[in-house]
Scaffold this motif. Structure first.
Motif, short mmCIF file in Angstrom:
data_model
loop_
_atom_site.label_atom_id
_atom_site.label_comp_id
_atom_site.label_asym_id
_atom_site.label_seq_id
_atom_site.Cartn_x
_atom_site.Cartn_y
_atom_site.Cartn_z
N ILE A 154 0.77 -1.27 0.06
CA ILE A 154 0.11 -0.01 -0.15
C ILE A 154 0.82 1.20 0.11
CG2 ILE A 154 -1.59 1.31 1.24
CD1 ILE A 154 -2.86 -1.26 2.28
N TYR A 155 2.08 1.35 0.88
CA TYR A 155 2.71 2.48 0.88
C TYR A 155 3.54 2.70 -0.31
CZ TYR A 155 2.84 3.09 5.94
OH TYR A 155 2.45 3.45 7.33
N LEU A 156 4.15 1.63 -1.09
CA LEU A 156 4.58 1.63 -2.23
C LEU A 156 3.70 2.16 -3.41
CD1 LEU A 156 6.63 -1.67 -2.65
CD2 LEU A 156 7.57 0.82 -2.28
N ALA A 157 2.27 1.84 -3.27
CA ALA A 157 1.31 2.29 -4.50
C ALA A 157 1.16 3.77 -4.19
CB ALA A 157 0.07 1.35 -4.23
N ALA B 9 3.03 5.88 -2.86
CA ALA B 9 4.40 6.75 -3.19
C ALA B 9 4.37 6.87 -4.82
CB ALA B 9 5.56 5.99 -2.66
N VAL B 10 4.15 5.97 -5.50
CA VAL B 10 3.99 6.14 -6.85
C VAL B 10 2.99 7.10 -7.31
CG1 VAL B 10 3.53 4.89 -9.19
CG2 VAL B 10 4.86 3.66 -7.39
N LEU B 11 1.92 7.10 -6.78
CA LEU B 11 0.71 7.82 -6.84
C LEU B 11 1.10 9.58 -6.77
CD1 LEU B 11 -2.43 6.19 -5.51
CD2 LEU B 11 -2.08 6.71 -7.82
N LEU B 12 1.90 9.70 -5.64
CA LEU B 12 2.04 10.92 -5.26
C LEU B 12 3.32 11.59 -5.46
CD1 LEU B 12 0.58 10.78 -1.37
CD2 LEU B 12 -0.49 11.92 -3.57
N VAL C 26 10.27 14.99 -2.38
CA VAL C 26 10.64 14.84 -1.35
C VAL C 26 9.89 14.41 0.10
CG1 VAL C 26 12.11 16.30 0.42
CG2 VAL C 26 12.39 16.62 -1.84
N THR C 27 8.90 14.90 -0.02
CA THR C 27 7.86 14.40 1.11
C THR C 27 7.65 13.01 1.20
OG1 THR C 27 7.08 16.91 1.24
CG2 THR C 27 5.81 15.09 2.08
N VAL C 28 7.20 12.60 -0.30
CA VAL C 28 6.86 11.33 -0.39
C VAL C 28 8.17 10.48 -0.21
CG1 VAL C 28 6.26 9.46 -2.25
CG2 VAL C 28 5.11 11.81 -2.12
N LEU C 29 9.30 10.64 -0.58
CA LEU C 29 10.35 10.05 -0.04
C LEU C 29 10.85 9.66 1.31
CD1 LEU C 29 13.06 10.78 -2.94
CD2 LEU C 29 11.94 8.70 -2.68
N LEU C 30 10.63 10.66 1.84
CA LEU C 30 10.69 10.88 3.43
C LEU C 30 9.60 9.70 3.85
CD1 LEU C 30 11.39 14.72 4.35
CD2 LEU C 30 12.94 12.65 4.60
N ALA C 31 8.27 9.93 3.56
CA ALA C 31 7.22 9.21 4.20
C ALA C 31 7.47 7.69 3.69
CB ALA C 31 5.93 9.42 3.47
N ILE C 32 7.73 7.31 2.70
CA ILE C 32 8.26 5.94 2.39
C ILE C 32 9.31 5.28 3.12
CG2 ILE C 32 9.62 6.30 0.29
CD1 ILE C 32 6.84 3.50 0.44
N VAL C 33 10.32 5.95 3.09
CA VAL C 33 11.60 5.69 4.00
C VAL C 33 11.24 5.31 5.40
CG1 VAL C 33 13.80 6.12 4.92
CG2 VAL C 33 13.23 6.51 2.42
N LEU C 34 10.50 6.22 6.10
CA LEU C 34 10.20 6.32 7.43
C LEU C 34 9.07 5.05 7.78
CD1 LEU C 34 9.73 9.90 8.47
CD2 LEU C 34 11.56 8.40 9.03
N GLY C 35 7.98 4.91 6.68
CA GLY C 35 7.16 3.82 7.08
C GLY C 35 7.79 2.48 6.92
N LEU C 36 8.76 2.36 5.82
CA LEU C 36 9.47 1.04 5.52
C LEU C 36 10.40 0.62 6.61
CD1 LEU C 36 10.16 1.01 1.75
CD2 LEU C 36 8.07 0.01 2.97
N ILE C 37 10.98 1.71 7.09
CA ILE C 37 11.96 1.42 8.22
C ILE C 37 11.00 0.97 9.51
CG2 ILE C 37 13.47 2.42 10.24
CD1 ILE C 37 14.48 4.07 7.84
N GLY C 38 9.84 1.66 9.76
CA GLY C 38 8.95 1.30 10.81
C GLY C 38 8.47 0.08 10.78
N GLY D 55 5.15 8.94 8.75
CA GLY D 55 5.05 8.50 7.40
C GLY D 55 3.59 8.95 6.92
N LEU D 56 2.63 8.32 7.81
CA LEU D 56 1.24 8.39 7.34
C LEU D 56 0.79 9.99 7.24
CD1 LEU D 56 -1.57 7.60 6.71
CD2 LEU D 56 -1.97 7.00 9.20
#
Length: 228
Positions: A75-78, A80-83, A89-101, A158-159
């Motif tokens: 869901i996060y990957l999808a 991230a691609v949409l946004l 930059v914001t999307v990259l931060l969100a996906i990185v933080l979410g995946l680390i979490g 991330g959310l």
């Protein structure tokens, strides 16, 4: 200059849509399990539960969330691609933080460790059983420890970043961003923070389920669009 290849993310969006539906079914199931069969509050109680009903023991230690968080990656990957084109930059931060979490969550879950210790405890002689009880206490301490709290807070951040991007993106309904924002704010307090944390955790599921339900429509539309 137009690239000489097409980026076809339609299979990702189609998969995300199906898995979002699965998550919408799994979340109420987990709640029902906790209401009907509340988890024990002692290590001995968990050991006894695992000996009597092993699968219920796994469910009592968030076994379903092992699948939920794997789905969350897709869901996060999808998202991230949409946004990505809106605010990269914001999307990259969100996906990185979410995946680390999410990566932090798996070592924090003690379901199978407690199952193994329960079996060892049941087979041990009485003088040796305190050793397995102590091991169980150590495992359960990690259940709501640093890794779990890191998972919780990083996913909340991330959310919030994803929700902010939805709100700033003219191509999406503002309601998606507002529901995501509501869930992210409530997730700032980890469920491990006593009664307050549990209230915030359960309450956050309401806007979260609305958020991902709205995303299903977005994923459906994106899966039908031509590759770019």
């Amino acid at each position: 200059m137009k690239p000489d290849f097409e980026l076809n993310f339609r299979p990702l969006f189609a998969l995300a849509r199906v898995l979002t539906l699965v998550m919408l079914l799994l979340i109420p199931l987990q709640i029902v399990v906790f209401v009907i069969a509340p988890p024990p509050d002692t290590v001995t109680g968990f050991f006894d539960l695992f000996q009597q009903q092993p699968f219920l023991g796994l469910l009592s230690l968030d076994f379903i969330y092992l699948f939920n968080n794997a789905i969350l990656v897709i869901i996060y990957l999808a998202i991230a691609v949409l946004l990505f084109r809106e605010k990269p930059v914001t999307v990259l931060l969100a996906i990185v933080l979410g995946l680390i979490g999410i990566a932090c969550y798996y070592p924090s879950n003690p379901a199978f460790e407690m199952l193994a210790l329960s079996n060892l405890y049941a087979q041990a002689l009485p003088p040796d059983q305190p050793l397995y009880l102590a091991a169980g206490e150590a495992v359960m301490a990690g259940y709501t420890g640093t890794a779990f709290n890191t998972y919780y807070v990083l996913n909340a951040i991330g959310l919030l970043l994803f929700a902010y991007t939805f709100l700033r993106s003219p191509g999406f309904k503002k309601s998606i961003g507002w529901w995501g924002l509501a869930s992210g704010v409530l997730m700032i307090v980890p469920s491990s923070a006593g009664l307050v944390g549990m209230i915030f955790s359960l309450t956050s599921l309401i806007p979260w389920m609305v958020f991902i339900a709205l995303l299903m429509g977005v994923f459906k539309k994106a899966a039908a669009e031509p590759a770019v």
